[in-house]
Design an enzyme around this catalytic site. Structure first.
Site, PDB file in Angstrom:
ATOM      1  CB  CYS A 130      27.680  65.464  89.386  1.00  0.00           C
ATOM      2  SG  CYS A 130      28.125  66.570  90.743  1.00  0.00           S
ATOM      3  CG  HIS A 237      29.141  62.852  93.774  1.00  0.00           C
ATOM      4  ND1 HIS A 237      30.404  63.210  94.161  1.00  0.00           N
ATOM      5  CD2 HIS A 237      28.642  63.930  93.083  1.00  0.00           C
ATOM      6  CE1 HIS A 237      30.663  64.440  93.743  1.00  0.00           C
ATOM      7  NE2 HIS A 237      29.610  64.900  93.096  1.00  0.00           N
TER       8      HIS A 237
END
Length: 334
Positions: A130, A237
């Site tokens: 990710c 994130h």
């Protein structure tokens, strides 16, 4: 329009559920859906396109039928065992785990960055980590324009990247309960430790970012270092990315370069406190870039701030985009 039979392995998990959501949002041409999971989840139901579908147990014979694409989101061990079985049955696997990413025979693909690598697939395609996905989306246009010499990654990663256990640790930690999953309390804290530590002092997550970036950009010798940190955020994130280029650049050219690249939204108006935020990226498929400024400590350096929803673009959305490319380019085995 032709429709396809699609299996989702790990359909009841955090990423598996998001895969189903993104497939529906994108109007992916699904004919039959085969939600697969472990024996613990078999018999449960998942909702897709207005219908409830019964989850089946994943077994050695699950792919002995007319399935075109299987999106795996069930962990490395499951992928190592069952992806080759699916591939042998001419099912094209898009795998979300780390199991196949560094296999030289398996394409590691971010559609905005290296879609051409799909052409050589052997029925298994790896979805990158990710944190790597969102970084390379931002790096691709910069690398093409100025050739990256060195990258320094510093990440601030949401607990959903750890799955349900990480999510629960934060939820319960805020309530004053003792952490069950992370080595330290995550509530009101930052933990510079994602995945296991390796002999070189880096964590496995840090080395994933380093090695995957090199593979995706086709730059095996690119100088990269990384520090990855778990932070008390549920989704999204955030990354500080420091770049040094081989070639000189004019700062005024960077913003339009990023704005015109696929999958990127530039949010960079510091006079009005506008820059990418994790909470604003939640639920979105794009990669957000801001805090664009020259690194004045080197002759050709740049700092950028990169944010994305790790469960969407960092996992489910990227996997579905790969599946869409497979269809568009007639790369389905059946």
């Amino acid at each position: 329009m032709k429709k396809y039979n699609v299996a989702v392995v790990g359909a009841t998990g955090l990423v598996g559920q998001k895969v189903l959501e993104v497939l529906e949002e994108q109007n992916f041409p699904v004919d039959n859906l085969y939600p697969l999971a472990s024996s613990r989840s078999a018999g449960k139901e998942v909702s897709f396109n207005g219908k409830n579908w019964v989850v089946e147990e994943l077994t050695d014979t699950s792919f002995e039928r007319d399935i075109h694409i299987a999106i795996f989101s069930a962990g490395g061990g499951t992928s190592l065992k069952y992806a080759p079985i699916a591939a042998k049955n001419n099912v094209v696997v898009v795998d979300n785990s780390s199991a196949w990413r560094m296999d030289p025979q398996v394409p590691l693909v971010v559609p905005e960055v290296n879609p051409e690598d799909l052409k050589n697939h052997k029925n298994i395609i790896a979805n990158p980590n990710c944190s790597t996905i969102q970084a390379v989306v931002a790096l691709k246009p910069l690398h093409e324009a100025y050739k990256i010499k060195r990258i320094v990654y510093s990440t601030y990663q949401a607990v959903s990247g750890s799955g349900v256990k990480g999510f629960k640790d934060l939820e319960e930690g805020v309530q004053g309960k003792v952490n069950q999953f992370y080595p330290h309390q995550i509530a009101y804290n930052c933990i510079p430790h994602i995945d296991v530590f390796l002999d070189n002092g880096y964590t496995k997550e840090e080395m994933k970012m380093i090695e995957e970036t090199r593979k995706i950009l086709h730059e095996p010798a690119l100088a990269i270092t990384a520090t990855t940190v778990r932070v008390p955020v549920y989704y999204g994130h955030s990354e500080s990315v420091n770049l040094e280029f081989e070639n000189s650049f004019d700062l005024k050219d960077i913003r339009p370069l990023l704005e015109n690249a696929p999958g990127i939204v530039v949010q960079d108006d510091v006079a009005n406190n506008i820059y990418p935020l994790a909470r604003n990226a939640e639920g979105k498929n794009e990669v957000f870039v801001g805090r664009i400024r020259r690194d004045e400590s080197v002759s050709s350096g740049l700092n950028i701030w990169v944010v994305a929803d790790n469960i969407r673009k960092g996992a489910a959305t990227n996997a579905v985009q790969i599946a869409e490319l497979l269809i568009q380019n007639n790369l389905i085995s059946r």
